[in-house]
Design a protein around this motif. Structure first.
Motif, mmCIF file in Angstrom:
data_model
loop_
_atom_site.group_PDB
_atom_site.id
_atom_site.type_symbol
_atom_site.label_atom_id
_atom_site.label_comp_id
_atom_site.label_asym_id
_atom_site.label_seq_id
_atom_site.Cartn_x
_atom_site.Cartn_y
_atom_site.Cartn_z
ATOM 1 N N VAL A 86 0.836 -1.208 0.000
ATOM 2 C CA VAL A 86 0.000 0.000 0.000
ATOM 3 C C VAL A 86 0.872 1.259 0.000
ATOM 4 C CG1 VAL A 86 -1.634 1.356 1.370
ATOM 5 C CG2 VAL A 86 -1.994 -1.106 1.073
ATOM 6 N N GLN A 89 2.363 1.617 -3.379
ATOM 7 C CA GLN A 89 1.338 1.976 -4.369
ATOM 8 C C GLN A 89 0.988 3.455 -4.318
ATOM 9 O OE1 GLN A 89 -0.870 -0.284 -6.664
ATOM 10 N NE2 GLN A 89 -0.628 1.803 -7.376
ATOM 11 N N PHE A 90 0.807 3.981 -3.118
ATOM 12 C CA PHE A 90 0.263 5.331 -2.992
ATOM 13 C C PHE A 90 1.277 6.379 -2.518
ATOM 14 C CE2 PHE A 90 -3.648 2.723 -2.603
ATOM 15 C CZ PHE A 90 -4.310 3.236 -3.704
ATOM 16 N N PRO A 121 -4.469 2.519 -8.723
ATOM 17 C CA PRO A 121 -4.217 1.206 -8.113
ATOM 18 C C PRO A 121 -3.757 0.180 -9.134
ATOM 19 C CG PRO A 121 -6.563 1.543 -8.434
ATOM 20 C CD PRO A 121 -5.897 2.845 -8.790
ATOM 21 N N MET A 143 -3.622 -7.363 -2.819
ATOM 22 C CA MET A 143 -3.177 -5.981 -2.976
ATOM 23 C C MET A 143 -4.030 -5.241 -4.001
ATOM 24 S SD MET A 143 -1.001 -4.521 -1.151
ATOM 25 C CE MET A 143 -1.120 -3.161 -2.305
ATOM 26 N N THR A 144 -4.372 -5.903 -5.107
ATOM 27 C CA THR A 144 -5.223 -5.276 -6.115
ATOM 28 C C THR A 144 -6.560 -4.867 -5.503
ATOM 29 O OG1 THR A 144 -4.238 -6.502 -7.947
ATOM 30 C CG2 THR A 144 -6.451 -5.643 -8.289
ATOM 31 N N SER A 147 -5.952 -1.947 -2.758
ATOM 32 C CA SER A 147 -5.573 -0.666 -3.362
ATOM 33 C C SER A 147 -6.720 -0.068 -4.168
ATOM 34 C CB SER A 147 -4.327 -0.837 -4.247
ATOM 35 O OG SER A 147 -4.592 -1.701 -5.337
ATOM 36 N N ALA A 151 -8.446 3.532 -3.534
ATOM 37 C CA ALA A 151 -8.196 4.503 -4.603
ATOM 38 C C ALA A 151 -9.206 5.645 -4.672
ATOM 39 C CB ALA A 151 -8.126 3.777 -5.949
ATOM 40 N N THR A 155 -6.391 8.328 -4.571
ATOM 41 C CA THR A 155 -5.943 8.749 -5.910
ATOM 42 C C THR A 155 -6.257 10.219 -6.183
ATOM 43 O OG1 THR A 155 -6.060 6.506 -6.804
ATOM 44 C CG2 THR A 155 -6.166 8.323 -8.384
#
Length: 228
Positions: A86, A89-90, A121, A143-144, A147, A151, A155
């Motif tokens: 995470v 990702q972000f 994501p 994780m998909t 995230s 998002a 995001t």
């Protein structure tokens, strides 16, 4: 010591490993070929565009067939990799996107696009590549899902922070898409493997190619719609 009942499953897993090694080796060439086909024959490529969501569902269903419930139980018992994912990702990915935009001195509209990509994501393709690489597919699927659920909040805020542009994300639509194209197919694959394990074992070697073919078709659909 391996018993007779587990020997066929072990043999099927070995065949799947060999098939996955071949598939991951030719994967880049097939993706480039699919992109070239779509670029030079966009009208033909657009014929598959309406079925993109179906292709994605098939890919995730095939991956669900390769997974077992203990795979996800193990992931749930070790949350640290999910937390690291995470953060990557972000935080790391958006900053890399900003770095690319600054390094290449991109115009504002392209810079925002690159930062947005870094703030988005993970998706089905990351799961496919994880599976073909024989990495932790259950962790990638988890994780998909996580995230994508985060998002709608993160995001837009990250894009506003790094690019100065607030781009709203439809939370309901994104949540529904993750249910339809990730969770339902994966759970369906898990259930079928539970009730028909021997049959699934026979088709395991073909599943990497199902994933590669599905991603290739998605690339054709996307590139053919963006040739201009």
């Amino acid at each position: 010591m391996t018993t007779r009942p587990t020997a066929p499953a072990a043999a099927a897993a070995a065949r799947e490993d060999r098939s996955a090694r071949v598939a991951v080796t030719v994967f880049p060439a097939l993706i480039l070929a699919a992109a070239a086909f779509a670029f030079f024959l966009p009208d033909t490529g657009q014929l598959v565009a309406p079925y993109t969501s179906i292709f994605l569902g098939i890919i995730m269903f095939a991956m669900g067939l390769t997974l077992t419930v203990p795979d996800f139980t193990r992931v749930a018992k070790h949350p640290l990799p999910i937390l690291v994912g995470v953060i990557a990702q972000f935080l790391i990915m958006p900053l890399v996107g900003l770095g690319v935009a600054v390094l290449l001195q991109l115009p504002p509209e392209l810079a925002v696009g690159v930062i947005l990509v870094g703030s988005a994501p993970g998706g089905t393709s990351s799961n496919v590549i994880t599976y073909l690489a024989k990495a932790d597919t259950a962790l990638s699927v988890t994780m998909t899902s996580i995230s994508t659920l985060l998002a709608p909040l993160l995001t837009p805020l990250i894009t506003l922070w790094l690019a100065g542009s607030y781009l709203p994300v439809a939370a309901g639509d994104m949540a529904m898409s993750i249910v339809q194209m990730v969770l339902v197919p994966v759970v369906g694959g898990l259930v079928i493997r539970l009730v028909a394990g021997r049959l699934v074992a026979r088709i395991l070697p073909a599943l990497p190619w199902v994933s590669v073919a599905g991603i290739s078709l998605v690339v054709i659909a996307v590139v053919s719609g963006s040739t201009e």
